[in-house]
Design a protein around this motif. Structure first.
Motif, short mmCIF file in Angstrom:
data_model
loop_
_atom_site.label_atom_id
_atom_site.label_comp_id
_atom_site.label_asym_id
_atom_site.label_seq_id
_atom_site.Cartn_x
_atom_site.Cartn_y
_atom_site.Cartn_z
N LEU A 41 0.85 -1.18 0.00
CA LEU A 41 0.00 0.00 0.00
C LEU A 41 0.89 1.24 0.00
O LEU A 41 2.04 1.16 0.45
CB LEU A 41 -0.90 0.02 1.24
N PRO A 42 0.39 2.36 -0.47
CA PRO A 42 1.19 3.59 -0.37
C PRO A 42 1.57 3.85 1.09
O PRO A 42 0.76 3.66 2.00
CB PRO A 42 0.24 4.67 -0.89
N GLU A 43 2.79 4.27 1.30
CA GLU A 43 3.29 4.46 2.66
C GLU A 43 2.50 5.51 3.44
O GLU A 43 2.43 5.46 4.65
CB GLU A 43 4.76 4.87 2.62
N ALA A 73 -2.87 9.50 8.21
CA ALA A 73 -3.96 10.28 8.79
C ALA A 73 -4.58 9.61 10.02
O ALA A 73 -5.39 10.21 10.72
CB ALA A 73 -5.06 10.51 7.75
N ALA A 74 -4.17 8.37 10.27
CA ALA A 74 -4.73 7.65 11.42
C ALA A 74 -4.27 8.28 12.73
O ALA A 74 -3.10 8.58 12.91
CB ALA A 74 -4.31 6.19 11.37
#
Length: 165
Positions: A117-119, A124-125
């Motif tokens: 997945l994109p790093e 934003a989590a």
């Protein structure tokens, strides 16, 4: 007044499912179990009515937080049922990008592949999101789905009485 809730946001759904799966020890989970975990990620206060396994209740009740008149759902079971189509759409989108194994998805299992997945996807989590996803994936996500002590029975969100055990 415009009110946003991530429950109907397909992009947030992609984020949630990947987030939960990436925290799961085996990176593989039954679709119904993933739907339940996703529902608790959206509505953590409903964890207060979960029938916890021994040793998992204290942290679960802390993560549930307080109930208020602003975060109540009329019928969690009905809402989860209405979300079936949106969950299916989200899982299918992830399988189309090979983030989930398409063959396993047809068998009712969401299995994370090695596709990176994109790093920045989880940047934003918030800390609470990380703690909640980790708890859901490791403590609740490892409970067997079926049976009178299974995840469906403990959550009271899906029918369990006619399941094979």
């Amino acid at each position: 007044m415009l009110v946003y809730h991530p429950i109907f946001d397909i992009h947030h759904g992609l984020f949630r499912l990947c987030f939960i799966l990436d925290h799961h020890p085996s990176k593989e989970i039954h679709i119904d179990a993933l739907r339940i975990l996703d529902f608790y990620f959206l509505f953590p206060y409903l964890l207060s009515s979960f029938d916890f396994t021994q040793g998992a209740g204290k942290q679960g009740r802390l993560l549930a937080g307080p109930r208020s008149k602003y975060n109540m759902t009329a019928s969690p079971e009905t809402l989860l049922n209405h979300l079936r189509g949106l969950n299916h759409l989200t899982l299918t989108a992830l399988a189309s990008k090979n983030i989930l194994a398409p063959a396993d998805l047809e068998l009712g299992v969401a299995r994370r592949t090695d596709v990176a997945l994109p790093e920045t996807i989880f940047d934003a989590a918030q800390e609470r999101d990380i703690e909640l996803a980790s708890y859901l994936a490791t403590k609740l996500g490892t409970i067997p789905l079926y049976g009178p002590k299974g995840l469906k029975a403990r959550s009271h969100l899906l029918e369990y009485r006619y399941d094979p055990v």
